[in-house]
Design a protein around this motif. Structure first.
Motif, PDB file in Angstrom:
ATOM      1  N   TYR A  47     100.697  79.222   9.610  1.00  0.00           N
ATOM      2  CA  TYR A  47      99.653  80.154   9.177  1.00  0.00           C
ATOM      3  C   TYR A  47      99.110  80.937  10.375  1.00  0.00           C
ATOM      4  N   GLN A  48      98.829  80.225  11.470  1.00  0.00           N
ATOM      5  CA  GLN A  48      98.306  80.890  12.664  1.00  0.00           C
ATOM      6  C   GLN A  48      99.314  81.905  13.205  1.00  0.00           C
ATOM      7  N   GLU A  49     100.593  81.536  13.191  1.00  0.00           N
ATOM      8  CA  GLU A  49     101.638  82.453  13.648  1.00  0.00           C
ATOM      9  C   GLU A  49     101.660  83.710  12.771  1.00  0.00           C
ATOM     10  N   LEU A  50     101.571  83.520  11.461  1.00  0.00           N
ATOM     11  CA  LEU A  50     101.576  84.655  10.550  1.00  0.00           C
ATOM     12  C   LEU A  50     100.351  85.538  10.741  1.00  0.00           C
ATOM     13  N   MET A  51      99.202  84.932  10.973  1.00  0.00           N
ATOM     14  CA  MET A  51      97.979  85.713  11.189  1.00  0.00           C
ATOM     15  C   MET A  51      98.083  86.521  12.484  1.00  0.00           C
ATOM     16  N   THR A  52      98.674  85.939  13.509  1.00  0.00           N
ATOM     17  CA  THR A  52      98.871  86.651  14.774  1.00  0.00           C
ATOM     18  C   THR A  52      99.806  87.838  14.560  1.00  0.00           C
ATOM     19  N   ARG A  53     100.886  87.624  13.841  1.00  0.00           N
ATOM     20  CA  ARG A  53     101.831  88.712  13.566  1.00  0.00           C
ATOM     21  C   ARG A  53     101.184  89.792  12.702  1.00  0.00           C
ATOM     22  N   LYS A  54     100.336  89.359  11.756  1.00  0.00           N
ATOM     23  CA  LYS A  54      99.635  90.314  10.894  1.00  0.00           C
ATOM     24  C   LYS A  54      98.716  91.204  11.724  1.00  0.00           C
ATOM     25  N   GLU A  55      97.976  90.592  12.646  1.00  0.00           N
ATOM     26  CA  GLU A  55      97.077  91.363  13.523  1.00  0.00           C
ATOM     27  C   GLU A  55      97.868  92.360  14.363  1.00  0.00           C
ATOM     28  N   LEU A  56      99.017  91.932  14.860  1.00  0.00           N
ATOM     29  CA  LEU A  56      99.872  92.814  15.637  1.00  0.00           C
ATOM     30  C   LEU A  56     100.329  94.013  14.795  1.00  0.00           C
ATOM     31  N   MET A  57     100.718  93.755  13.557  1.00  0.00           N
ATOM     32  CA  MET A  57     101.146  94.844  12.677  1.00  0.00           C
ATOM     33  C   MET A  57      99.988  95.795  12.377  1.00  0.00           C
ATOM     34  N   LEU A  58      98.783  95.247  12.204  1.00  0.00           N
ATOM     35  CA  LEU A  58      97.612  96.105  11.977  1.00  0.00           C
ATOM     36  C   LEU A  58      97.361  97.001  13.185  1.00  0.00           C
ATOM     37  N   GLU A  59      97.496  96.423  14.376  1.00  0.00           N
ATOM     38  CA  GLU A  59      97.333  97.219  15.604  1.00  0.00           C
ATOM     39  C   GLU A  59      98.386  98.316  15.670  1.00  0.00           C
ATOM     40  N   ARG A  60      99.621  97.990  15.308  1.00  0.00           N
ATOM     41  CA  ARG A  60     100.686  98.984  15.330  1.00  0.00           C
ATOM     42  C   ARG A  60     100.415 100.110  14.326  1.00  0.00           C
TER      43      ARG A  60
END
Length: 186
Positions: A159-172
């Motif tokens: 879950y934490q990994e997915l949330m980190t990736r989600k934040e990265l995609m939002l930044e992109r």
């Protein structure tokens, strides 16, 4: 003295009966809880083929042999627990040996004895050989609570990994929005 021996024998028989009952209860409860966790989490668990042997492990040239189920399909699961059993030099090779417990996609717990052999005694070399042997283990040896905690920890980590990736995609996406605005200005 005979009364003392009779009493001890009776106590031993009672303790053995009680131990068998507790063992069955532990297994039934533990397996039931793992089944419940599996039912809840089965859609998000990542099962990967379990390899039997890997040469050139950790390199692009890695080659693997896999375990297969009785129906001919690849045996898939994920590592729940790993414990180091031996680390040292054996026959001139640096070796590490582990007991590993996997949960398979068909809801079974399987134990493997895994051996890592490092070339030229270079421990932690990325290029080494790994061999897994299916190991027999007694159901009494399973700490079901530890297995369930391990599953929970893995789910939290995922879950934490997915949330980190989600934040990265939002930044992109925000970055893309800023680029689109700059382009429209021309």
């Amino acid at each position: 003295m005979l009364n003392e021996i009779r009493s001890l024998v009776t106590d031993i028989q009672f303790a053995e009966t009680e131990l068998k009952r507790l063992t069955r209860e532990n297994q039934k409860t533990g397996e039931g809880m793992i089944e419940q966790v599996f039912e809840i989490a089965q859609n998000v668990l990542k099962f990967e083929p379990i390899f039997k042997k890997a040469s050139m492990f950790g390199t692009r040239m890695e080659q693997r042999e896999y375990f297969y189920r009785s129906d001919g399909e690849l045996l898939k699961g994920f590592l729940i627990n790993s414990s180091l059993e031996y680390s040292g030099n054996a026959n001139g090779e640096e070796t590490e040996e582990f007991n590993e417990l996997f949960l398979t996609e068909d809801r079974k717990l399987i134990c493997f004895y895994t051996v890592h052999k490092y070339p030229d005694s270079r421990k932690h070399s990325m290029q080494h050989e790994v061999t897994r042997f299916e190991a027999h283990f007694d159901d009494e040896e399973i700490y079901y609570g530890s297995v369930i905690r391990s599953l929970s920890k893995m789910l939290k980590s995922r879950y934490q990994e997915l949330m980190t990736r989600k934040e990265l995609m939002l930044e992109r996406l925000k970055d893309l929005d800023s680029v689109r605005i700059d382009v429209e200005e021309f």
